[in-house]
Design a protein around this motif. Structure first.
Motif, PDB file in Angstrom:
ATOM      1  N   ALA A 377      24.627   7.205   9.200  1.00 16.35           N
ATOM      2  CA  ALA A 377      25.287   8.415   8.488  1.00 16.35           C
ATOM      3  C   ALA A 377      25.144   9.524   9.511  1.00 16.35           C
ATOM      4  CB  ALA A 377      24.513   8.866   7.343  1.00 16.35           C
ATOM      5  N   GLY A 378      23.972   9.763   9.924  1.00 17.66           N
ATOM      6  CA  GLY A 378      23.849  11.372  10.863  1.00 17.66           C
ATOM      7  C   GLY A 378      23.883  11.002  12.419  1.00 17.66           C
ATOM      8  N   GLY A 379      23.545   9.797  12.682  1.00 19.22           N
ATOM      9  CA  GLY A 379      23.239   9.278  13.864  1.00 19.22           C
ATOM     10  C   GLY A 379      21.998   9.117  14.469  1.00 19.22           C
ATOM     11  N   THR A 380      21.143   9.877  13.712  1.00 15.92           N
ATOM     12  CA  THR A 380      19.779   9.216  13.814  1.00 15.92           C
ATOM     13  C   THR A 380      18.708   9.515  12.528  1.00 15.92           C
ATOM     14  OG1 THR A 380      17.667   9.398  15.316  1.00 15.92           O
ATOM     15  CG2 THR A 380      18.837  11.416  14.993  1.00 15.92           C
ATOM     16  N   LYS A 413      21.686  21.709   8.396  1.00 13.88           N
ATOM     17  CA  LYS A 413      21.538  20.870   9.524  1.00 13.88           C
ATOM     18  C   LYS A 413      20.924  19.463   9.232  1.00 13.88           C
ATOM     19  CE  LYS A 413      23.657  23.201  12.396  1.00 13.88           C
ATOM     20  NZ  LYS A 413      24.864  22.951  12.926  1.00 13.88           N
ATOM     21  N   LEU A 414      20.430  19.297   7.968  1.00 13.51           N
ATOM     22  CA  LEU A 414      19.889  17.834   7.697  1.00 13.51           C
ATOM     23  C   LEU A 414      20.795  17.498   6.737  1.00 13.51           C
ATOM     24  CD1 LEU A 414      15.808  18.472   7.313  1.00 13.51           C
ATOM     25  CD2 LEU A 414      17.291  17.693   9.148  1.00 13.51           C
ATOM     26  N   LEU A 415      20.925  16.138   6.554  1.00 15.15           N
ATOM     27  CA  LEU A 415      22.017  15.365   5.718  1.00 15.15           C
ATOM     28  C   LEU A 415      21.374  15.728   4.348  1.00 15.15           C
ATOM     29  CD1 LEU A 415      24.667  13.413   5.624  1.00 15.15           C
ATOM     30  CD2 LEU A 415      22.929  11.606   5.302  1.00 15.15           C
ATOM     31  N   ASP A 442      22.090  14.805  13.225  1.00 15.04           N
ATOM     32  CA  ASP A 442      22.947  14.378  14.239  1.00 15.04           C
ATOM     33  C   ASP A 442      22.346  14.768  15.524  1.00 15.04           C
ATOM     34  OD1 ASP A 442      24.743  13.580  16.108  1.00 15.04           O
ATOM     35  OD2 ASP A 442      26.420  15.133  15.627  1.00 15.04           O
ATOM     36  N   PRO A 443      21.894  13.675  16.400  1.00 16.47           N
ATOM     37  CA  PRO A 443      21.081  14.182  17.668  1.00 16.47           C
ATOM     38  C   PRO A 443      21.947  14.608  18.689  1.00 16.47           C
ATOM     39  CG  PRO A 443      21.490  11.589  17.689  1.00 16.47           C
ATOM     40  CD  PRO A 443      22.086  12.164  16.188  1.00 16.47           C
ATOM     41  N   CYS A 444      23.467  14.912  18.410  1.00 11.55           N
ATOM     42  CA  CYS A 444      24.224  15.362  19.264  1.00 11.55           C
ATOM     43  C   CYS A 444      24.281  17.217  18.997  1.00 11.55           C
ATOM     44  CB  CYS A 444      25.777  14.949  19.330  1.00 11.55           C
ATOM     45  SG  CYS A 444      25.873  13.336  19.781  1.00 11.55           S
ATOM     46  N   ASP A 445      23.885  17.404  17.742  1.00  7.92           N
ATOM     47  CA  ASP A 445      23.758  18.615  17.417  1.00  7.92           C
ATOM     48  C   ASP A 445      22.432  19.340  17.477  1.00  7.92           C
ATOM     49  OD1 ASP A 445      23.610  21.091  15.956  1.00  7.92           O
ATOM     50  OD2 ASP A 445      24.558  20.161  14.034  1.00  7.92           O
ATOM     51  N   ALA A 448      20.781  20.918  14.852  1.00  2.75           N
ATOM     52  CA  ALA A 448      19.951  20.004  13.884  1.00  2.75           C
ATOM     53  C   ALA A 448      18.782  19.341  14.514  1.00  2.75           C
ATOM     54  CB  ALA A 448      20.911  18.846  13.809  1.00  2.75           C
TER      55      ALA A 448
ATOM     56  N   ARG B   8      29.246  11.382  22.800  1.00  2.05           N
ATOM     57  CA  ARG B   8      28.162  11.476  21.501  1.00  2.05           C
ATOM     58  C   ARG B   8      27.485  10.243  21.003  1.00  2.05           C
ATOM     59  NH1 ARG B   8      32.304  15.475  18.702  1.00  2.05           N
ATOM     60  NH2 ARG B   8      33.907  14.043  19.350  1.00  2.05           N
ATOM     61  N   THR B  11      24.642   9.263  22.895  1.00  2.00           N
ATOM     62  CA  THR B  11      23.419  10.260  22.650  1.00  2.00           C
ATOM     63  C   THR B  11      23.185   9.515  21.212  1.00  2.00           C
ATOM     64  OG1 THR B  11      24.566  11.927  23.467  1.00  2.00           O
ATOM     65  CG2 THR B  11      22.713  12.518  22.095  1.00  2.00           C
ATOM     66  N   ARG B  12      24.134   8.965  20.514  1.00  2.00           N
ATOM     67  CA  ARG B  12      23.555   8.369  19.041  1.00  2.00           C
ATOM     68  C   ARG B  12      22.917   7.051  19.043  1.00  2.00           C
ATOM     69  NH1 ARG B  12      28.820  10.955  16.745  1.00  2.00           N
ATOM     70  NH2 ARG B  12      28.252  13.031  16.361  1.00  2.00           N
ATOM     71  N   ARG B  91      26.297   0.224  12.737  1.00  2.00           N
ATOM     72  CA  ARG B  91      26.646   1.515  13.439  1.00  2.00           C
ATOM     73  C   ARG B  91      27.978   1.954  13.804  1.00  2.00           C
ATOM     74  NH1 ARG B  91      22.451   4.314  15.844  1.00  2.00           N
ATOM     75  NH2 ARG B  91      23.714   5.979  15.388  1.00  2.00           N
ATOM     76  N   LYS B 306      31.966  16.771  10.063  1.00  2.00           N
ATOM     77  CA  LYS B 306      30.619  16.399   9.217  1.00  2.00           C
ATOM     78  C   LYS B 306      30.850  16.588   7.725  1.00  2.00           C
ATOM     79  CE  LYS B 306      27.781  15.949  12.812  1.00  2.00           C
ATOM     80  NZ  LYS B 306      27.328  16.920  13.598  1.00  2.00           N
ATOM     81  N   MET B 308      28.587  16.481   3.824  1.00  2.00           N
ATOM     82  CA  MET B 308      27.188  16.545   3.463  1.00  2.00           C
ATOM     83  C   MET B 308      26.215  17.088   4.300  1.00  2.00           C
ATOM     84  SD  MET B 308      27.528  12.749   1.834  1.00  2.00           S
ATOM     85  CE  MET B 308      25.775  12.567   1.208  1.00  2.00           C
ATOM     86  N   GLY B 309      26.669  18.115   5.259  1.00  2.00           N
ATOM     87  CA  GLY B 309      25.783  18.740   6.165  1.00  2.00           C
ATOM     88  C   GLY B 309      26.000  17.849   7.524  1.00  2.00           C
ATOM     89  N   GLN B 310      25.617  16.589   7.503  1.00  2.00           N
ATOM     90  CA  GLN B 310      25.389  15.986   8.809  1.00  2.00           C
ATOM     91  C   GLN B 310      26.051  14.698   8.914  1.00  2.00           C
ATOM     92  OE1 GLN B 310      23.419  16.970  11.874  1.00  2.00           O
ATOM     93  NE2 GLN B 310      24.477  18.620  11.090  1.00  2.00           N
ATOM     94  N   MET B 311      26.700  14.087   7.899  1.00  2.00           N
ATOM     95  CA  MET B 311      27.364  12.795   7.855  1.00  2.00           C
ATOM     96  C   MET B 311      28.685  12.721   8.731  1.00  2.00           C
ATOM     97  SD  MET B 311      27.806   9.839   5.304  1.00  2.00           S
ATOM     98  CE  MET B 311      29.249  10.077   4.323  1.00  2.00           C
ATOM     99  N   ILE B 312      28.761  11.958   9.685  1.00  2.00           N
ATOM    100  CA  ILE B 312      30.052  11.868  10.631  1.00  2.00           C
ATOM    101  C   ILE B 312      31.062  10.984  10.274  1.00  2.00           C
ATOM    102  CG2 ILE B 312      30.635  11.437  12.921  1.00  2.00           C
ATOM    103  CD1 ILE B 312      27.447  11.093  13.171  1.00  2.00           C
TER     104      ILE B 312
END
Lengths: 521, 425
Positions: A377-380, A413-415, A442-445, A448, B8, B11-12, B91, B306, B308-312
């Motif tokens: 979802a967020g990347g990490t 900044k958190l899901l 997201d670790p790119c943010d 965050a 990105r 990084t992910r 992923r 994004k 829900m705040g942080q869902m990509i």
């Protein structure tokens, strides 16, 4: 920190030039792992001084001896799938154990498996399943190492209610101590085979791993025997569908249930009763996002599902359960028992999805799925407050953890996943269970990452202040001197014992311990 | 796409190592769990797809510089895409696209692999990847009495590809294909010495401009020839025509078929009868370029956002290519149509098949690694008890044949075309 030419040559002499390197291009892939951004603010931790890949336990022992001789700090890793497996503030020598990859034995009579470090949970599970057994499952997923998760971490998973946890599954152990001496634990130490962790032979599991493991900071484990548990399913689990939605065909006499409850207290009551009745193979308290994410193939699909609002509304307090049984009659009985439990705890079955038919969710819960629920979802992902405690204590931890997460989610900044603390009972609830709250970002943010770090620090403080556990990363991820020195005095000075063990076993302090402890009091 | 586009994704990457293995739910035996030849052979994490994600990021950040080691890490890789399937089962990342971009960057920056330079020089001079004379390209078809589409018209063009045009030991396959098509009454022709490379292998090596050049050339040739269908028995050519040309905005207007798809169709239509018994047990090797890499290209242009705040997620929503929509059933259906033939499967098949080792320029630059990879596959094939490993790609066949010769394996290496010919009355 660097490595001398003499030391490098000595190491090269052990493994040959093909299996050692100090090329920066290679070394950069040994300081990058998912926990780094929270621990160090960047995906890259300090670059190693070299990397070595020994091919046998004998070579590992020789490597460790050379490290003692030349004062080279080393840290072993198995599959490397751990938040800080390859991380430290200062470069060290990673010992990559990927060439120690054999399943030595699967013993059907005494129900154990003996493996080398690179054998993963997935590997032992697949081979043990053919013989009607299975290894403990891991929330970390099938690519995690059996050796690492049993001897050096907690080893917790969705099936812990039935299979137990890795840390309590350890039998015989082959351990190369930080000074290079070889020690065999349990019955192995008395020349009696692998079947027992305690004796005949030295019972030193407590020194080797304590509760959460030494995280690679106390020598190298080169073989372990772990308990296996019965498996009532087929020798091979059939699969259907395509990636990313592969699903297992649910075995005969298995059923999957998702249950929802009005309150978290009801959830814990239900977990107690399910444990007492011994009716499940998998039992895990999940949140709405965790339940839903197991069903979808991508973030886009997840978003479409989430917008419907069903999961947020109905699954805030939910349990996912996989029931196994030895016969149709046994299954019928267990279903009746579960019906009674659900009724008694004000629950209801959640029927809006395919959980009842097993399918997509089953492989993840059985431990051969993956990490998509946490990382996609967020990347990490990171853990918030967590602990191994009684279910009642974990109930209190839930309140604190959920409130804390809500505070930080407000930053954006958190899901905002609505996932409360995840809970899994151990060993039919006899010794409590594990709880942890997921934090996705997201670790790119960069912002965050900063917020995730702040959440982690605040979680440490609050968990200690409320005396609900030692730290948010009790699972072994972030165990370090800072946490130990703060938490130790609050918890019977456990940290002093760790320091004594470290001092006794690592006289030259070469077994890198950024995520264990140093001996200084 | 430039490497920066994938920063990105890099990084992910969480370093979960799923890219090294068959998707876990598909494991049948531990000994066949590995899916990436590079990490299996070279061991250091850098050689895995995850390792290359880290390496790419380190290069972008200026942490590392170009070196011989970096060259080996990038090019000791078959670009087979198995890692991509395993990663994307978990992923929403693009490891294979990142690796293609990394190679393109190296070429742009003048970091050229000597063995590849040799092949590319040959390509530029002679329009083929085998350093052979262009004038000899049509020799494989001598005496076949097949239409020359530079002079005549036909509905179907058979494109032999570089390997089947110049590798005399494999001419049975290209000639066999023509015989099958003619027997089925297909109006087929060839371009002979005027056939040119597809450009796909050069693209995989990082020479992306070559693909554009050959795409434009081939599309022109096909248009001028007036063909409706282009059929090839080379999996790499098939993937280039069907997927890569579309990817770079040059989607063919003619129908592109692999020979196995065409034969399957001919059998279904009753135009090809396979009545002879072929009493053999065979196992089928999925060529990467016919399987997971042949999944149709999905165009997407938009931006990440994004929720829900942080869902990509993506706007518009992005659909990922995850490898399951390649050509897997057509070759199997053809094999199943052959009387007396028994098909047994290896552990690693379809989108999670182990590569033969020839792809991505490995056979050109690291032949020892190519044969090591093939040897692993031959061992797996032999473990099924099959008499032969059957495939549908000339590059796979060449690499398997070389490896069998080197290692003395007893298993036969065959193309589906050879079996179809045996079964034809």
């Amino acid at each position: 920190m660097s490595i001398s030419k003499e030391a490098y040559r000595a190491l090269e002499g052990i493994v040959g030039p093909e299996y050692i390197s100090q090329d920066p291009v290679i070394m950069d892939s040994y300081c990058f792992v998912w926990g780094n951004e929270v621990m160090f603010g960047d995906k890259f931790a300090a670059r190693p001084i070299a990397v070595i890949i020994p091919g046998s336990a004998e070579e590992v022992q020789e490597v460790v001896k050379v490290c003692n001789q030349y004062n080279v700090k080393f840290r072993p890793h198995a599959t490397g799938w751990e938040a800080t497996a390859l991380s430290a503030a200062e470069g060290f020598l990673p010992i990559d154990l990927r060439r120690l990859n054999k399943i030595i034995e699967i013993n059907e009579d005494s129900m154990y498996g003996v493996v080398e470090p690179y054998v993963s949970i997935g590997a032992l599970t697949i081979e043990a399943t053919k013989k009607g057994m299975r290894c403990y499952s891991l929330g970390a997923g099938p690519s995690a190492s059996v050796v690492a998760s049993s001897t050096s971490h907690c080893g917790i998973g969705n099936a812990s209610i039935f299979t137990g946890v890795g840390g309590r599954s350890v039998l015989g152990v082959e351990w190369i101590l930080p000074d290079g001496k070889l020690l065999r634990l349990g019955s192995l130490g008395a020349g009696c085979g692998w079947f027992s962790g305690d004796g005949p032979g030295p019972s030193l599991r407590g020194a080797m791993r304590g509760v959460v493991g030494a995280n690679g900071g106390l020598g190298v484990i080169t073989k372990v025997a772990v308990k296996l548990t019965p498996w009532y399913g087929p020798k091979v689990l059939e699969t259907s569908n395509n990636p990313p939605s592969y699903s297992n065909d649910l075995p005969e006499n298995f059923k999957v249930f998702t249950m929802t409850f009005p309150t978290r207290e009801d959830v814990v009551d239900a977990l107690y009763l399910i444990s007492e009745e011994e009716i499940s193979h998998v039992c895990s308290r999940r949140g709405p996002f965790a339940v839903a994410s197991g069903l979808v193939g991508s973030n886009e699909e997840m978003w479409e599902l989430w917008k419907k609002g069903i999961y947020q509304k109905k699954c805030a307090n939910s349990i996912v359960l996989i029931m196994d049984s030895t016969s149709p009659e046994c299954l019928e009985y267990r279903v009746k028992v579960l019906n009674k439990i659900v009724e008694k705890t004000n629950g209801a079955y959640f029927t809006e999805d395919s959980h009842r038919d097993g399918g997509k969710y089953a492989h993840g819960l059985l431990g051969i799925g993956g990490n998509k629920g946490a990382f996609r979802a967020g990347g990490t992902f990171n853990e918030g407050p967590g602990a191994e405690e009684t279910m009642d204590s974990l109930l209190n931890l839930q309140v604190m953890a959920n409130e804390l997460k809500e505070e930080f989610v407000k930053t954006g900044k958190l899901l905002d996943d609505g996932d409360p603390i995840w809970l899994q009972p151990f060993e039919q609830g006899q010794i409590g269970g594990h709880g942890e709250i997921p934090v996705r970002f997201d670790p790119c943010d960069k912002e965050a990452v900063k917020v995730a770090r702040e959440h982690y620090e605040e979680a440490c403080k609050r968990e200690l202040a409320s005396k609900l556990g030692i730290g948010p990363l009790e699972g072994g991820i972030g165990f370090n001197d800072e946490i130990n020195d703060t938490a130790g005095p609050e918890t019977m000075n456990y940290h002093l014992w760790m320091k004594k063990i470290k001092k006794a076993l690592d006289p030259n302090l070469v077994s890198e311990a950024s995520f264990y402890t140093n001996p200084k009091e | 796409m430039s490497l920066e586009v994938y920063e990105r994704d890099m990084t992910r990457c969480s370093r979960c190592s799923y890219c090294k293995f068959v998707p876990h739910v598909k494991w049948k035996n531990y000994e066949t769990a590995a899916v990436c030849p590079s990490i299996s052979r070279y061991h250091f994490h850098s050689w895995s797809a995850g390792g290359k994600m880290i390496t790419g990021l380190a290069l972008l950040r200026g942490r590392i510089e170009y070196s011989d080691t970096l060259m080996d890490i990038v090019y000791q890789c078959c670009m087979d895409g198995a890692c991509d399937v395993s990663c994307k089962n978990q992923r929403d990342l693009e490891p294979l696209e990142m690796m293609l971009s990394l190679r393109a960057k190296m070429v742009e920056d003048g970091q050229l692999h000597p063995a590849h330079m040799f092949a590319i020089d040959g390509l530029k001079k002679e329009d083929n990847m085998l350093q052979q004379k262009k004038a000899d390209r049509g020799r494989w078809a001598e005496g076949l009495d097949v239409k020359d589409l530079t002079k005549e018209k036909a509905d179907v063009l058979f494109h032999a590809g570089c390997r089947l045009s110049f590798d005399e030991a494999l001419w049975d396959i290209s000639r066999g294909a023509i015989k099958i098509l003619k027997k089925a009454g297909v109006d087929v022709g060839i371009m002979g010495k005027d056939e040119a490379c597809c450009g796909g292998r050069a693209y995989e090596m990082g020479y992306q401009g070559e693909l554009t050049k050959y795409a434009e050339h081939n599309l022109d040739v096909w248009k001028n020839a007036g063909v409706k269908t282009v059929v090839t028995s080379c999996a790499e050519c098939y993937q280039a025509f069907k997927v890569l040309y579309d990817k770079i905005g040059k989607k063919p207007t003619v129908k592109i078929l692999h020979i196995t798809e065409f034969i399957e169709q001919l059998i279904e239509e009753g135009k090809l009868k396979l009545d002879n018994e072929v009493p053999m047990t065979v196992t089928y090797h999925d060529p990467c370029h016919l399987g997971r890499l042949a999944e149709p290209w999905i165009h997407w242009e938009g931006e990440e956002k994004k929720v829900m705040g942080q869902m990509i997620v993506h706007d518009p929503p992005k659909t990922y290519r995850r490898g399951a929509n390649g050509v897997y059933d057509a070759p199997r259906n053809v094999l199943k149509s052959i009387p007396g033939l028994k098909l047994v499967e290896m552990d690693r098949i379809r989108e999670y098949a182990w590569c033969c080792g020839a792809g991505g320029g490995v056979i050109d630059a690291y032949p020892d690694f190519a044969q090591w990879t093939a040897a692993e596959r031959l061992k797996e094939a032999e473990n099924t008890g099959a008499d032969a490993i059957v495939t549908a790609c000339s590059w796979c066949e060449r690499n398997f044949l070389d490896t069998v010769k080197e290692n003395g394996n007893s298993i036969q290496v065959l193309d589906i075309i050879q079996l179809v010919q045996k079964a034809m009355v």
